[in-house]
Design a protein around this motif. Structure first.
Motif, PDB file in Angstrom:
ATOM      1  N   LEU A   1       0.820  -1.225   0.000  1.00  0.00           N
ATOM      2  CA  LEU A   1       0.000   0.000   0.000  1.00  0.00           C
ATOM      3  C   LEU A   1       0.848   1.267   0.000  1.00  0.00           C
ATOM      4  O   LEU A   1       0.307   2.371   0.087  1.00  0.00           O
ATOM      5  CB  LEU A   1      -0.926   0.020   1.230  1.00  0.00           C
ATOM      6  CG  LEU A   1      -1.988  -1.071   1.320  1.00  0.00           C
ATOM      7  CD1 LEU A   1      -2.787  -0.921   2.614  1.00  0.00           C
ATOM      8  CD2 LEU A   1      -2.927  -1.035   0.117  1.00  0.00           C
ATOM      9  N   SER A   2       2.158   1.107  -0.109  1.00  0.00           N
ATOM     10  CA  SER A   2       3.036   2.268   0.086  1.00  0.00           C
ATOM     11  C   SER A   2       2.892   3.310  -1.031  1.00  0.00           C
ATOM     12  O   SER A   2       3.312   4.450  -0.867  1.00  0.00           O
ATOM     13  CB  SER A   2       4.494   1.819   0.188  1.00  0.00           C
ATOM     14  OG  SER A   2       4.898   1.200  -1.015  1.00  0.00           O
ATOM     15  N   GLY A   3       2.308   2.935  -2.145  1.00  0.00           N
ATOM     16  CA  GLY A   3       2.078   3.901  -3.215  1.00  0.00           C
ATOM     17  C   GLY A   3       0.705   4.537  -3.150  1.00  0.00           C
ATOM     18  O   GLY A   3       0.291   5.211  -4.086  1.00  0.00           O
ATOM     19  N   ASN A   4      -0.017   4.282  -2.067  1.00  0.00           N
ATOM     20  CA  ASN A   4      -1.347   4.881  -1.897  1.00  0.00           C
ATOM     21  C   ASN A   4      -1.304   5.794  -0.677  1.00  0.00           C
ATOM     22  O   ASN A   4      -1.135   5.330   0.446  1.00  0.00           O
ATOM     23  CB  ASN A   4      -2.400   3.784  -1.703  1.00  0.00           C
ATOM     24  CG  ASN A   4      -2.629   2.991  -2.969  1.00  0.00           C
ATOM     25  OD1 ASN A   4      -1.773   2.198  -3.369  1.00  0.00           O
ATOM     26  ND2 ASN A   4      -3.733   3.210  -3.622  1.00  0.00           N
ATOM     27  N   TYR A   5      -1.469   7.058  -0.914  1.00  0.00           N
ATOM     28  CA  TYR A   5      -1.356   8.039   0.171  1.00  0.00           C
ATOM     29  C   TYR A   5      -2.715   8.287   0.827  1.00  0.00           C
ATOM     30  O   TYR A   5      -3.731   8.373   0.142  1.00  0.00           O
ATOM     31  CB  TYR A   5      -0.832   9.370  -0.371  1.00  0.00           C
ATOM     32  CG  TYR A   5       0.621   9.368  -0.759  1.00  0.00           C
ATOM     33  CD1 TYR A   5       1.358   8.186  -0.800  1.00  0.00           C
ATOM     34  CD2 TYR A   5       1.259  10.551  -1.088  1.00  0.00           C
ATOM     35  CE1 TYR A   5       2.697   8.186  -1.163  1.00  0.00           C
ATOM     36  CE2 TYR A   5       2.606  10.561  -1.457  1.00  0.00           C
ATOM     37  CZ  TYR A   5       3.305   9.371  -1.492  1.00  0.00           C
ATOM     38  OH  TYR A   5       4.624   9.377  -1.852  1.00  0.00           O
ATOM     39  N   CYS A   6      -2.657   8.407   2.144  1.00  0.00           N
ATOM     40  CA  CYS A   6      -3.850   8.781   2.902  1.00  0.00           C
ATOM     41  C   CYS A   6      -3.499   9.977   3.781  1.00  0.00           C
ATOM     42  O   CYS A   6      -2.553   9.917   4.561  1.00  0.00           O
ATOM     43  CB  CYS A   6      -4.334   7.616   3.765  1.00  0.00           C
ATOM     44  SG  CYS A   6      -5.757   8.075   4.771  1.00  0.00           S
TER      45      CYS A   6
ATOM     46  N   CYS B   1      -5.498  11.238   5.998  1.00  0.00           N
ATOM     47  CA  CYS B   1      -6.345  11.320   7.198  1.00  0.00           C
ATOM     48  C   CYS B   1      -6.011  10.305   8.279  1.00  0.00           C
ATOM     49  O   CYS B   1      -5.995  10.654   9.452  1.00  0.00           O
ATOM     50  CB  CYS B   1      -7.802  11.124   6.819  1.00  0.00           C
ATOM     51  SG  CYS B   1      -8.407  12.206   5.530  1.00  0.00           S
ATOM     52  N   THR B   2      -5.818   9.062   7.929  1.00  0.00           N
ATOM     53  CA  THR B   2      -5.950   7.999   8.937  1.00  0.00           C
ATOM     54  C   THR B   2      -4.669   7.630   9.654  1.00  0.00           C
ATOM     55  O   THR B   2      -4.717   6.961  10.682  1.00  0.00           O
ATOM     56  CB  THR B   2      -6.474   6.707   8.281  1.00  0.00           C
ATOM     57  OG1 THR B   2      -5.473   6.231   7.362  1.00  0.00           O
ATOM     58  CG2 THR B   2      -7.779   6.941   7.546  1.00  0.00           C
ATOM     59  N   GLY B   3      -3.524   7.979   9.117  1.00  0.00           N
ATOM     60  CA  GLY B   3      -2.276   7.514   9.723  1.00  0.00           C
ATOM     61  C   GLY B   3      -1.954   6.072   9.395  1.00  0.00           C
ATOM     62  O   GLY B   3      -1.005   5.509   9.958  1.00  0.00           O
ATOM     63  N   TYR B   4      -2.744   5.439   8.535  1.00  0.00           N
ATOM     64  CA  TYR B   4      -2.483   4.117   7.945  1.00  0.00           C
ATOM     65  C   TYR B   4      -2.708   2.931   8.890  1.00  0.00           C
ATOM     66  O   TYR B   4      -2.944   1.815   8.439  1.00  0.00           O
ATOM     67  CB  TYR B   4      -1.058   4.012   7.357  1.00  0.00           C
ATOM     68  CG  TYR B   4      -0.787   5.033   6.290  1.00  0.00           C
ATOM     69  CD1 TYR B   4      -1.267   4.855   4.996  1.00  0.00           C
ATOM     70  CD2 TYR B   4      -0.094   6.199   6.570  1.00  0.00           C
ATOM     71  CE1 TYR B   4      -1.040   5.796   4.005  1.00  0.00           C
ATOM     72  CE2 TYR B   4       0.138   7.153   5.595  1.00  0.00           C
ATOM     73  CZ  TYR B   4      -0.327   6.943   4.315  1.00  0.00           C
ATOM     74  OH  TYR B   4      -0.105   7.885   3.348  1.00  0.00           O
ATOM     75  N   HIS B   5      -2.597   3.130  10.204  1.00  0.00           N
ATOM     76  CA  HIS B   5      -2.643   1.988  11.110  1.00  0.00           C
ATOM     77  C   HIS B   5      -3.953   1.209  10.949  1.00  0.00           C
ATOM     78  O   HIS B   5      -3.949  -0.026  10.840  1.00  0.00           O
ATOM     79  CB  HIS B   5      -2.469   2.482  12.551  1.00  0.00           C
ATOM     80  CG  HIS B   5      -2.132   1.390  13.498  1.00  0.00           C
ATOM     81  ND1 HIS B   5      -0.844   0.903  13.678  1.00  0.00           N
ATOM     82  CD2 HIS B   5      -2.931   0.663  14.311  1.00  0.00           C
ATOM     83  CE1 HIS B   5      -0.862  -0.074  14.558  1.00  0.00           C
ATOM     84  NE2 HIS B   5      -2.107  -0.243  14.966  1.00  0.00           N
TER      85      HIS B   5
ATOM     86  N   ASP C   1      -4.720  -2.610   9.744  1.00  0.00           N
ATOM     87  CA  ASP C   1      -5.556  -3.505  10.569  1.00  0.00           C
ATOM     88  C   ASP C   1      -6.665  -4.142   9.733  1.00  0.00           C
ATOM     89  O   ASP C   1      -6.924  -5.343   9.826  1.00  0.00           O
ATOM     90  CB  ASP C   1      -6.224  -2.711  11.700  1.00  0.00           C
ATOM     91  CG  ASP C   1      -5.266  -2.342  12.816  1.00  0.00           C
ATOM     92  OD1 ASP C   1      -4.129  -2.857  12.838  1.00  0.00           O
ATOM     93  OD2 ASP C   1      -5.665  -1.520  13.663  1.00  0.00           O
ATOM     94  N   ALA C   2      -7.343  -3.312   8.947  1.00  0.00           N
ATOM     95  CA  ALA C   2      -8.482  -3.799   8.162  1.00  0.00           C
ATOM     96  C   ALA C   2      -8.035  -4.824   7.121  1.00  0.00           C
ATOM     97  O   ALA C   2      -8.653  -5.882   6.960  1.00  0.00           O
ATOM     98  CB  ALA C   2      -9.182  -2.618   7.486  1.00  0.00           C
ATOM     99  N   VAL C   3      -6.953  -4.529   6.436  1.00  0.00           N
ATOM    100  CA  VAL C   3      -6.479  -5.445   5.382  1.00  0.00           C
ATOM    101  C   VAL C   3      -5.980  -6.744   6.006  1.00  0.00           C
ATOM    102  O   VAL C   3      -6.257  -7.850   5.508  1.00  0.00           O
ATOM    103  CB  VAL C   3      -5.376  -4.772   4.537  1.00  0.00           C
ATOM    104  CG1 VAL C   3      -4.811  -5.751   3.507  1.00  0.00           C
ATOM    105  CG2 VAL C   3      -5.918  -3.521   3.854  1.00  0.00           C
ATOM    106  N   GLU C   4      -5.290  -6.628   7.132  1.00  0.00           N
ATOM    107  CA  GLU C   4      -4.797  -7.824   7.828  1.00  0.00           C
ATOM    108  C   GLU C   4      -5.971  -8.703   8.270  1.00  0.00           C
ATOM    109  O   GLU C   4      -5.944  -9.928   8.096  1.00  0.00           O
ATOM    110  CB  GLU C   4      -3.975  -7.403   9.043  1.00  0.00           C
ATOM    111  CG  GLU C   4      -3.376  -8.571   9.806  1.00  0.00           C
ATOM    112  CD  GLU C   4      -2.593  -8.100  11.031  1.00  0.00           C
ATOM    113  OE1 GLU C   4      -3.074  -7.176  11.738  1.00  0.00           O
ATOM    114  OE2 GLU C   4      -1.511  -8.658  11.285  1.00  0.00           O
TER     115      GLU C   4
END
Ligand code: FES
Ligand code: FES
Length: 166
Positions: A137-142, A144-148, A152-155
């Protein structure tokens, strides 16, 4: 005076979300602009417009691509799937539910691209590590969420699809 080559338009035929589409399109038009402006598929977003943020991610012939880096005319004869198609088919229903349950989206601008990219990883049939999820996912910027919560959701979906096995 002859027409400038960038103003030329070509007829293209492709399959978008399972439907055959034939359109005349300017040769300089990007795939994401074609999807949004010509076909009304506004689920794919436009952020940076130069291949960095991933907001425009769609699937072409089974591979995820940046819709801002591909021209619509390059998709003549191709099969294109957008978040609308992935959503309608139910293919990413569990990812969408997990994103919602875990607050993995706020403004939602990055979310269609995130979901398409996460699905690209999970469709490989492995349960990815958190590091592998972050890498993919490193090429997808967010912004808002801080990615954590996204990781979690994908895992969680990866584990659920594998029947709870790590
Ligand atoms: S809009 Fe395509 S990568 Fe940012
Ligand atoms: S939820 Fe706002 S950019 Fe990701």
């Amino acid at each position: 005076m002859s027409e400038h080559p960038l103003n030329l338009a070509l007829d293209i035929s492709l399959t978008v979300n399972g439907e055959r589409v034939t359109e005349r399109v300017e040769v300089r038009k990007t795939l994401v602009d074609f999807l949004r402006e010509d076909l009304g598929l506004t689920g794919s977003h436009v952020g940076c417009e130069h291949g960095v943020c991933g907001a425009c991610t769609v699937r072409v012939n089974g591979e995820i691509v940046r819709g801002c880096l591909m021209l619509a005319v390059q998709c003549d004869g191709a099969t294109v799937e957008t978040i609308e198609g992935l959503s309608d088919s139910g293919e990413v229903a569990d990812l969408q539910a997990a994103f919602e349950q875990r607050n993995a989206l706020q403004c939602g601008y990055c979310t269609p691209g995130m979901i398409a990219t996460a699905q690209d990883l999970l469709a490989r049939g492995i349960v990815p590590s958190r590091d592998a999820i972050r890498e993919h996912l490193s090429g997808n910027y967010c912004r808002c969420t801080g990615y954590h919560a996204i990781v979690d959701a994908v895992e969680a979906v990866g584990q659920a699809r594998a029947g709870g096995k790590k």
